[in-house]
Each structure stands twice: as C-alpha cells, then as structure tokens.
Design an enzyme around this catalytic site. Structure first.
Site, PDB file in Angstrom:
ATOM      1  N   ASN A 189       0.804  -1.226   0.000  1.00 19.34           N
ATOM      2  CA  ASN A 189       0.000   0.000   0.000  1.00 19.34           C
ATOM      3  C   ASN A 189       0.838   1.279   0.000  1.00 19.34           C
ATOM      4  O   ASN A 189       0.375   2.332   0.414  1.00 19.34           O
ATOM      5  CB  ASN A 189      -1.006  -0.015   1.149  1.00 19.34           C
ATOM      6  CG  ASN A 189      -0.353  -0.081   2.510  1.00 19.34           C
ATOM      7  OD1 ASN A 189       0.860  -0.004   2.637  1.00 19.34           O
ATOM      8  ND2 ASN A 189      -1.170  -0.225   3.531  1.00 19.34           N
ATOM      9  N   HIS A 204       3.558   4.028   4.904  1.00 21.42           N
ATOM     10  CA  HIS A 204       3.208   3.805   6.310  1.00 21.42           C
ATOM     11  C   HIS A 204       3.366   5.143   7.005  1.00 21.42           C
ATOM     12  O   HIS A 204       4.254   5.922   6.657  1.00 21.42           O
ATOM     13  CB  HIS A 204       4.156   2.794   6.967  1.00 21.42           C
ATOM     14  CG  HIS A 204       4.120   2.848   8.466  1.00 21.42           C
ATOM     15  ND1 HIS A 204       3.194   2.152   9.201  1.00 21.42           N
ATOM     16  CD2 HIS A 204       4.866   3.558   9.360  1.00 21.42           C
ATOM     17  CE1 HIS A 204       3.388   2.413  10.490  1.00 21.42           C
ATOM     18  NE2 HIS A 204       4.399   3.266  10.612  1.00 21.42           N
TER      19      HIS A 204
END
EC number: 2.7.4.6
Length: 143
Positions: free
Chosen positions: A114, A117
């Site tokens: 993704n 962070h």
C-alpha cells in the site's frame, strides 16, 4: 493546532515503481516539512521490531517478507497536526476503500503493498522515530 512529527515510510512497492518524488510532492504540497530522510534496506529483525503489534496477525509473515524485499525510504515529516494530516493524505490501508486522490488510492497495489506507512498517534510517532532515527531522536530530546 500543534506542531507534530511523524515517521513515514515510502514502502518497497512505491520505491520499485519510482514513486518517491510523486509521494513527497503530496506531503510537501500539504505544507509538511521533511526533517530527516534516508533510503534503507531493512532486515527481518528490524522489520519485526517495527511491526511487533501485528506479530499475532495472519498477515504478519507476508508483511515482513514484503517490507524487507527491497529498499524503502524512511522520513520524518513535521507540520501542524501532522499525524492526522498525513493519515488523511495517505488514505485507508486498503486502497479500494481509500478516498480518490489519496496516496494509497493513486499508487497502492493492495492492502499490503500500500505504498506508505505513517505513525498513527503521538506515542507511535515517538516510538517509531526513536527506532528508525535514533540519532535524530536523541538530539531532539537531549539537545
């Protein structure tokens, strides 16, 4: 409003796809300042320490394998209400649920890959900055 710092990681999938500049542009465009930045190749032990709260979760091993597969960029961002601002810019962990225009909606490949962070609280920011940038943390606290 308060001045805050947050750890941000530009994860391996984004580094591999040459997205570092595009992601930094989002943060800087939102008024956040880069206080420290370093490209790192982390090992399994370091990754497990960073993600220790996920140790008992089903995805832990695949997360560790992913985060250690190639270099990432670790940075400290600073700004007014930085933690909430960064989390809003990043979007939901699952890119399919992230709002349009967010970093994860634009760049992430999956819930694991993704792209970024970020610290989720003042407490986690302090802990993560101390882990990733111990010299910076020491200088900030001890002068």
């Amino acid at each position: 409003m308060r001045l805050e710092k947050s750890l941000v990681l530009i994860k391996p999938d984004a580094v591999e796809r040459n997205l570092i500049g595009k992601i930094l542009e989002v943060y800087e465009g939102a008024g956040l300042k880069i206080k420290a930045m370093e490209m790192k190749q982390i090992n399994k032990d370091f990754a497990e320490k960073h993600y220790e709260e996920h140790r008992d979760k089903q995805f832990f091993n695949s997360l560790i394998k992913y985060i250690t597969r190639s270099p990432l960029v670790a940075l400290i961002l600073e700004g007014e209400d930085a933690i909430d601002k960064i989390r809003s810019l990043n979007g939901a962990t699952n890119p399919e649920k992230a709002e349009f225009g967010t970093i994860r909606r634009r760049f992430a490949l999956s819930g694991t890959e993704n792209s970024v962070h970020a610290s989720d609280s003042i407490e986690s920011a302090e802990k993560e900055i101390k882990l990733w940038f111990p010299k910076v943390f020491y200088e900030e606290i001890c002068g």
